[in-house]
Design an enzyme around this catalytic site. Structure first.
Site, PDB file in Angstrom:
ATOM      1  N   ASP A  66       8.048 -26.801  32.456  1.00 31.14           N
ATOM      2  CA  ASP A  66       8.142 -25.662  31.547  1.00 31.14           C
ATOM      3  C   ASP A  66       7.726 -24.385  32.292  1.00 31.14           C
ATOM      4  OD1 ASP A  66       8.026 -25.184  28.232  1.00 31.14           O
ATOM      5  OD2 ASP A  66       6.802 -23.758  29.370  1.00 31.14           O
ATOM      6  N   ASP A 100      12.586 -22.970  29.596  1.00 28.83           N
ATOM      7  CA  ASP A 100      12.383 -21.515  29.505  1.00 28.83           C
ATOM      8  C   ASP A 100      12.337 -20.850  30.885  1.00 28.83           C
ATOM      9  OD1 ASP A 100      10.039 -22.989  29.711  1.00 28.83           O
ATOM     10  OD2 ASP A 100       9.040 -22.020  28.016  1.00 28.83           O
ATOM     11  N   HIS A 115       5.857 -22.059  31.356  1.00 27.39           N
ATOM     12  CA  HIS A 115       4.440 -21.754  31.133  1.00 27.39           C
ATOM     13  C   HIS A 115       3.550 -22.881  31.673  1.00 27.39           C
ATOM     14  CE1 HIS A 115       6.687 -19.634  27.897  1.00 27.39           C
ATOM     15  NE2 HIS A 115       5.884 -18.641  28.236  1.00 27.39           N
ATOM     16  N   HIS A 172       0.716 -26.941  25.567  1.00 28.16           N
ATOM     17  CA  HIS A 172      -0.399 -25.985  25.480  1.00 28.16           C
ATOM     18  C   HIS A 172      -1.556 -26.514  24.627  1.00 28.16           C
ATOM     19  CE1 HIS A 172       1.785 -22.972  27.646  1.00 28.16           C
ATOM     20  NE2 HIS A 172       2.735 -22.874  26.742  1.00 28.16           N
TER      21      HIS A 172
HETATM   22  C1  SP5 Z   1       5.873 -24.383  24.750  1.00 30.57           C
HETATM   23  C2  SP5 Z   1       6.019 -22.957  25.178  1.00 30.57           C
HETATM   24  O1  SP5 Z   1       6.930 -22.638  25.931  1.00 30.57           O
HETATM   25  N1  SP5 Z   1       5.162 -22.055  24.665  1.00 30.57           N
HETATM   26  C3  SP5 Z   1       5.223 -20.694  25.027  1.00 30.57           C
HETATM   27  C4  SP5 Z   1       4.295 -19.815  24.278  1.00 30.57           C
HETATM   28  C5  SP5 Z   1       4.464 -18.370  24.640  1.00 30.57           C
HETATM   29  N2  SP5 Z   1       3.707 -17.522  23.817  1.00 30.57           N
HETATM   30  C6  SP5 Z   1       3.839 -16.098  23.908  1.00 30.57           C
HETATM   31  C7  SP5 Z   1       4.113 -15.551  25.243  1.00 30.57           C
HETATM   32  C8  SP5 Z   1       4.193 -14.052  25.249  1.00 30.57           C
HETATM   33  C9  SP5 Z   1       5.024 -13.590  26.395  1.00 30.57           C
HETATM   34  N3  SP5 Z   1       5.295 -12.190  26.439  1.00 30.57           N
HETATM   35  C10 SP5 Z   1       6.577 -11.786  25.891  1.00 30.57           C
HETATM   36  C11 SP5 Z   1       7.440 -11.017  26.809  1.00 30.57           C
HETATM   37  C12 SP5 Z   1       8.762 -10.701  26.130  1.00 30.57           C
HETATM   38  N4  SP5 Z   1       9.446  -9.605  26.735  1.00 30.57           N
HETATM   39 ZN    ZN Z   2       7.113 -22.552  27.906  1.00 35.88          ZN
END
Ligand code: SP5
Ligand code: ZN
Length: 345
Positions: free
Chosen positions: A197, A286, A199, A161
């Site tokens: 990943d 993830d 994300h 990110h």
């Molecule tokens: C490297 C990596 O995997 N970074 C991920 C960063 C995620 N940040 C926050 C995401 C918020 C997601 N919403 C939460 C839902 C839980 N029920």
């Molecule tokens: Zn991630």
């Protein structure tokens, strides 16, 4: 294959991230890397080596010097201003502000300038851990460049990110991007980054978006549904010379292996067509069904298949560890990918 690892990551140990209106202990925690290295050893994946120490030149090839020096001094500036609390911003540089504002003089403003979220605490040991992760990535590059067929850089904190001049999403410097650029600088003509990943790898996309010498592909949750929300759509295919050298494969929440396999098949086709000298895999776990912040539904078994499919490219490959927050399962899933790659189940 060989794993590169150091305990330095433990120095990134925030007290809080802001998530769903709560200050919770960070999902991105030291136990993540511990459980993976334990599993690597238990399954005898291969030797574990400590990283060499590199200077910042390979980091500056990818990141703005301002961001890098900010990360080195942010904690001291923050403590001076506010005391020993995790450094998190509460304002962001969004639409309607100056397009290229000057860097604020005060630490709160600098955090707002460089951060994309309030989920990525800067703590006393952040820089130390971040530097360790970069060294782990670059040592992996050295191994693969030296002829090893594959290596696993167990980086923590993660990196995908983080962009040329921003950080967030638990990432500070982009380990995979630094590795990809280092391969180029060591003589590789074409490098591919495959990001699995959950994300979107927004930092990696941004860094290489206008380049044809580094193909970037990301499979991730649809940005209409998931963090980081504002990049990662299928119509983003690269710019200028880089047109055609980026690929996003967004999937909707709930995706199981059938959907994932389709996307990975598409990714591997593009990758084979590009025929890179080396592949960097941004290895996030993830996508697992029990991940506490994610909504894909992959099973333990699916990760073997993922590794096998990546091996199908038959190229030297550096795996760089990214996300994955179902900590108890993280060792199993990570090593399943790496074992699958090596043709072992
Ligand atoms: C490297 C990596 O995997 N970074 C991920 C960063 C995620 N940040 C926050 C995401 C918020 C997601 N919403 C939460 C839902 C839980 N029920
Ligand atoms: Zn991630």
């Amino acid at each position: 294959m060989r794993t590169v690892y150091t305990d330095e990551h433990r120095h990134q140990d925030g007290k809080f991230e802001l998530i769903e209106g709560k200050f919770l202990p960070p999902f991105e925690m030291p136990r993540r890397a511990q459980i993976v290295i334990d599993r690597v050893r238990a399954k005898k994946l291969g030797p574990v080596t400590a990283p060499d120490s590199f200077d910042l030149e390979p980091v500056h090839r990818v990141h703005d010097k301002g961001l890098v020096s900010f990360l080195q001094t942010a904690w001291d500036e923050w403590v001076q201003a506010h005391g020993c609390y995790d450094a998190l911003p509460i304002t962001w540089h969004t639409r309607g502000f100056r397009k290229k504002p000057p860097l604020p003089e005060v630490i709160d403003g600098k955090l707002s300038y460089y951060a994309i979220d309030a989920g990525t605490p800067i703590t006393a040991g952040t820089w130390r851990a971040v530097k360790g992760a970069v060294d782990v990535a670059l040592t992996g590059v050295k191994l693969v460049n030296g002829g090893e067929k594959a290596a696993f850089s167990l980086c923590r904190p993660p990196g995908h990110h983080a962009g040329s001049d921003f950080y967030g999403g638990y990432c500070f410097l982009n380990n995979a991007a630094i590795a990809a650029q280092a391969f180029r600088d060591l003589g590789a003509k074409r490098v591919a980054v495959l990001d699995v990943d959950y994300h979107h790898g927004n930092g990696t996309q941004e860094i290489f978006y206008n380049r044809a010498d580094i193909l970037t592909i990301s499979i991730h949750a649809d940005p209409l549904q998931e963090f980081p929300y504002f990049l990662g759509f299928a119509d983003e295919t690269g710019k200028g010379k880089g047109e055609g050298y980026h690929k996003n494969l967004p999937l909707r929440w709930g995706a199981k292996w059938d959907k994932y396999e389709e996307a990975l098949t598409t990714a591997m086709k593009a990758l084979k067509k590009y025929s890179p000298d080396v592949i960097v895999v941004s290895l996030g776990l993830d996508t697992f069904k029990e991940d506490p912040i994610s909504k894909f539904k992959l099973e333990h078994e699916d990760y073997f298949r993922m590794g096998e499919m990546i091996a199908g490219a038959r190229k030297p490959t550096l795996f760089v560890f990214e996300g994955g927050y179902a900590v108890d399962a993280l060792g199993i899933n990570t090593v399943n990918v790496l074992s699958g790659f090596e043709g072992k189940r």
